[in-house]
Design a protein around this motif. Sequence first.
Motif, PDB file in Angstrom:
ATOM      1  N   ILE A  41      -1.417  10.344  -4.762  1.00 54.68           N
ATOM      2  CA  ILE A  41      -1.795  10.405  -3.337  1.00 54.68           C
ATOM      3  C   ILE A  41      -1.735   8.985  -2.772  1.00 54.68           C
ATOM      4  O   ILE A  41      -2.441   8.094  -3.260  1.00 54.68           O
ATOM      5  CB  ILE A  41      -3.225  10.966  -3.169  1.00 54.68           C
ATOM      6  CG1 ILE A  41      -3.326  12.351  -3.813  1.00 54.68           C
ATOM      7  CG2 ILE A  41      -3.627  11.010  -1.696  1.00 54.68           C
ATOM      8  CD1 ILE A  41      -4.746  12.850  -3.982  1.00 54.68           C
ATOM      9  N   PRO A  42      -0.886   8.744  -1.776  1.00 54.35           N
ATOM     10  CA  PRO A  42      -0.778   7.377  -1.236  1.00 54.35           C
ATOM     11  C   PRO A  42      -2.132   6.862  -0.782  1.00 54.35           C
ATOM     12  O   PRO A  42      -2.884   7.612  -0.125  1.00 54.35           O
ATOM     13  CB  PRO A  42       0.182   7.533  -0.042  1.00 54.35           C
ATOM     14  CG  PRO A  42       0.909   8.811  -0.286  1.00 54.35           C
ATOM     15  CD  PRO A  42      -0.016   9.689  -1.064  1.00 54.35           C
ATOM     16  N   ASP A  95       0.831  -1.208   0.000  1.00 55.52           N
ATOM     17  CA  ASP A  95       0.000   0.000   0.000  1.00 55.52           C
ATOM     18  C   ASP A  95       0.866   1.258   0.000  1.00 55.52           C
ATOM     19  O   ASP A  95       0.479   2.294  -0.510  1.00 55.52           O
ATOM     20  CB  ASP A  95      -0.954  -0.009   1.198  1.00 55.52           C
ATOM     21  CG  ASP A  95      -0.223  -0.062   2.507  1.00 55.52           C
ATOM     22  OD1 ASP A  95       0.028  -1.182   3.002  1.00 55.52           O
ATOM     23  OD2 ASP A  95       0.123   1.009   3.035  1.00 55.52           O
ATOM     24  N   ARG A  96       2.076   1.152   0.561  1.00 53.89           N
ATOM     25  CA  ARG A  96       2.969   2.319   0.625  1.00 53.89           C
ATOM     26  C   ARG A  96       3.399   2.767  -0.782  1.00 53.89           C
ATOM     27  O   ARG A  96       3.786   3.902  -1.010  1.00 53.89           O
ATOM     28  CB  ARG A  96       4.205   1.952   1.458  1.00 53.89           C
ATOM     29  CG  ARG A  96       4.833   3.097   2.210  1.00 53.89           C
ATOM     30  CD  ARG A  96       5.664   2.576   3.363  1.00 53.89           C
ATOM     31  NE  ARG A  96       6.676   1.622   2.994  1.00 53.89           N
ATOM     32  CZ  ARG A  96       7.911   1.939   2.611  1.00 53.89           C
ATOM     33  NH1 ARG A  96       8.274   3.195   2.510  1.00 53.89           N
ATOM     34  NH2 ARG A  96       8.778   0.994   2.327  1.00 53.89           N
ATOM     35  N   SER A 119      -1.052   4.194  -5.107  1.00 48.37           N
ATOM     36  CA  SER A 119      -1.542   5.564  -4.967  1.00 48.37           C
ATOM     37  C   SER A 119      -2.706   5.853  -5.908  1.00 48.37           C
ATOM     38  O   SER A 119      -2.973   5.087  -6.843  1.00 48.37           O
ATOM     39  CB  SER A 119      -0.404   6.556  -5.281  1.00 48.37           C
ATOM     40  OG  SER A 119      -0.079   6.458  -6.651  1.00 48.37           O
ATOM     41  N   ARG A 163      -2.890   4.926   1.492  1.00 48.99           N
ATOM     42  CA  ARG A 163      -3.051   4.853   2.963  1.00 48.99           C
ATOM     43  C   ARG A 163      -3.530   6.187   3.543  1.00 48.99           C
ATOM     44  O   ARG A 163      -3.983   6.240   4.675  1.00 48.99           O
ATOM     45  CB  ARG A 163      -1.783   4.355   3.653  1.00 48.99           C
ATOM     46  CG  ARG A 163      -0.516   5.101   3.332  1.00 48.99           C
ATOM     47  CD  ARG A 163       0.615   4.740   4.285  1.00 48.99           C
ATOM     48  NE  ARG A 163       0.957   3.307   4.301  1.00 48.99           N
ATOM     49  CZ  ARG A 163       1.895   2.778   5.063  1.00 48.99           C
ATOM     50  NH1 ARG A 163       2.583   3.541   5.877  1.00 48.99           N
ATOM     51  NH2 ARG A 163       2.177   1.506   5.024  1.00 48.99           N
ATOM     52  N   ASP A 164      -3.432   7.283   2.752  1.00 52.82           N
ATOM     53  CA  ASP A 164      -3.985   8.572   3.196  1.00 52.82           C
ATOM     54  C   ASP A 164      -5.486   8.656   2.930  1.00 52.82           C
ATOM     55  O   ASP A 164      -6.147   9.615   3.316  1.00 52.82           O
ATOM     56  CB  ASP A 164      -3.301   9.737   2.468  1.00 52.82           C
ATOM     57  CG  ASP A 164      -1.842   9.891   2.887  1.00 52.82           C
ATOM     58  OD1 ASP A 164      -1.428   9.155   3.819  1.00 52.82           O
ATOM     59  OD2 ASP A 164      -1.127  10.699   2.279  1.00 52.82           O
ATOM     60  N   LEU A 165      -6.018   7.659   2.199  1.00 52.12           N
ATOM     61  CA  LEU A 165      -7.418   7.731   1.783  1.00 52.12           C
ATOM     62  C   LEU A 165      -8.297   6.712   2.492  1.00 52.12           C
ATOM     63  O   LEU A 165      -9.500   6.634   2.250  1.00 52.12           O
ATOM     64  CB  LEU A 165      -7.511   7.484   0.259  1.00 52.12           C
ATOM     65  CG  LEU A 165      -6.712   8.433  -0.625  1.00 52.12           C
ATOM     66  CD1 LEU A 165      -6.660   7.920  -2.056  1.00 52.12           C
ATOM     67  CD2 LEU A 165      -7.330   9.833  -0.592  1.00 52.12           C
ATOM     68  N   SER A 217      -8.753   4.036   6.280  1.00 53.55           N
ATOM     69  CA  SER A 217      -8.301   3.756   7.645  1.00 53.55           C
ATOM     70  C   SER A 217      -7.347   2.559   7.652  1.00 53.55           C
ATOM     71  O   SER A 217      -7.319   1.771   6.699  1.00 53.55           O
ATOM     72  CB  SER A 217      -9.498   3.431   8.532  1.00 53.55           C
ATOM     73  OG  SER A 217     -10.046   2.178   8.135  1.00 53.55           O
ATOM     74  N   LYS A 218      -6.598   2.399   8.729  1.00 55.29           N
ATOM     75  CA  LYS A 218      -5.654   1.286   8.849  1.00 55.29           C
ATOM     76  C   LYS A 218      -6.400  -0.048   8.760  1.00 55.29           C
ATOM     77  O   LYS A 218      -5.991  -0.972   8.064  1.00 55.29           O
ATOM     78  CB  LYS A 218      -4.901   1.412  10.186  1.00 55.29           C
ATOM     79  CG  LYS A 218      -3.659   0.575  10.273  1.00 55.29           C
ATOM     80  CD  LYS A 218      -2.800   1.050  11.443  1.00 55.29           C
ATOM     81  CE  LYS A 218      -1.542   0.200  11.593  1.00 55.29           C
ATOM     82  NZ  LYS A 218      -1.789  -1.112  12.155  1.00 55.29           N
TER      83      LYS A 218
END
Length: 303
Positions: free
Chosen positions: A188-189, A180-181, A184, A191-193, A195-196
């Motif tokens: 935009i990664p 996931d890192r 994008s 993981r910014d969009l 939740s964990k």
Amino acid sequence: MISIIGAGRVGSTIAQQLVLRGLDDLHLIDIVKGLAKGQALDLSQMASGSNSDITITGSDDYSSLNGSNLIVVPAGFARTPDMTRLDLLSKNREIIKYASEKIKEFAPSAMVLMVTNPVDVMTYLALKITRFPRERVFGMGGLLDSLRFKTVMSAILGISRGSLDTLVIGEHGENMLPLDRFSSSNGIPIRDLISKKGLEDAVLETRKSAAQVISLKGATIFAPSQAVATMVEAVVSDKKSLIPTSVLLEGEFGVHGICMGVPAILGAGGVERIIELELDASEREQFAKGQASLTKAIGEMTV
Ligand code: NAI
């Protein structure tokens, strides 16, 4: 000429994809008498519908590999819902050994794109039997897993597939590593969009998505064939595409002497470059699980 060994569900659908792309003449081989020839005839009639003039042939005779530049190998048994890919090893080993010997005999300059599962192990086997350089023997797995990750993320995020880039590396199997890192939406990664927890669920769903298709319809066909055709096109059209590819690692990612999925540049030279990534601790841990499972499987195989 592009040859395909194994004209079953995946092999014939790869052929269909390649006819539509019109990259080069196509040749199919299968041990079932008449099957490859029949598929070739059917595909030739399809090609007439798009006014394509590529030649499509079929045979049960391996000597017809002569003149192949790239050989795609989806021959052998597919798994059933109760099996992992590694469970196929004993069933497919002899088939891939035989096919590799014939490739070496009749197409010693060809490139080999392995599809048969467990693909990382079968790529290694083909490499050992043919003794071709690693640039010329590689496997499809990570690209398909990346398409599956993209499908899952697109549905969760409500973002077009066309606006998502996803990357899955490592073993094509139970221990795959969706990154996931390095995925994008237009930069935009992801993981910014999300939740964990949402991300963890997406990764689990991606890992299970092949088994889900197999339990519903018996086999995975369209998505793998699309992924293979993308890799074939990258090579035949010298596109220099960055594609997760199963390749023999010689120190990259800290791994020696097994084939695993890693980002690679595919072009006319086959695997032209491996792109190394700096993995974080948890990514390294997951990658290492795949490494251990493949090292064990390869170690148990007598080449
Ligand atoms: P299938 O059973 O429909 O077709 C396999 C074909 O291989 C059959 O027509 C069979 O006659 C032929 N074959 C068997 N031994 C042969 C030999 N020695 N020489 C030439 N042909 C031979 O199976 P399907 O669904 O097409 O799957 C094929 C393989 O592709 C399986 O191992 C499956 O696990 C693998 N696969 C790999 C994927 C990946 O991501 N790498 C994705 C999907 C399937």
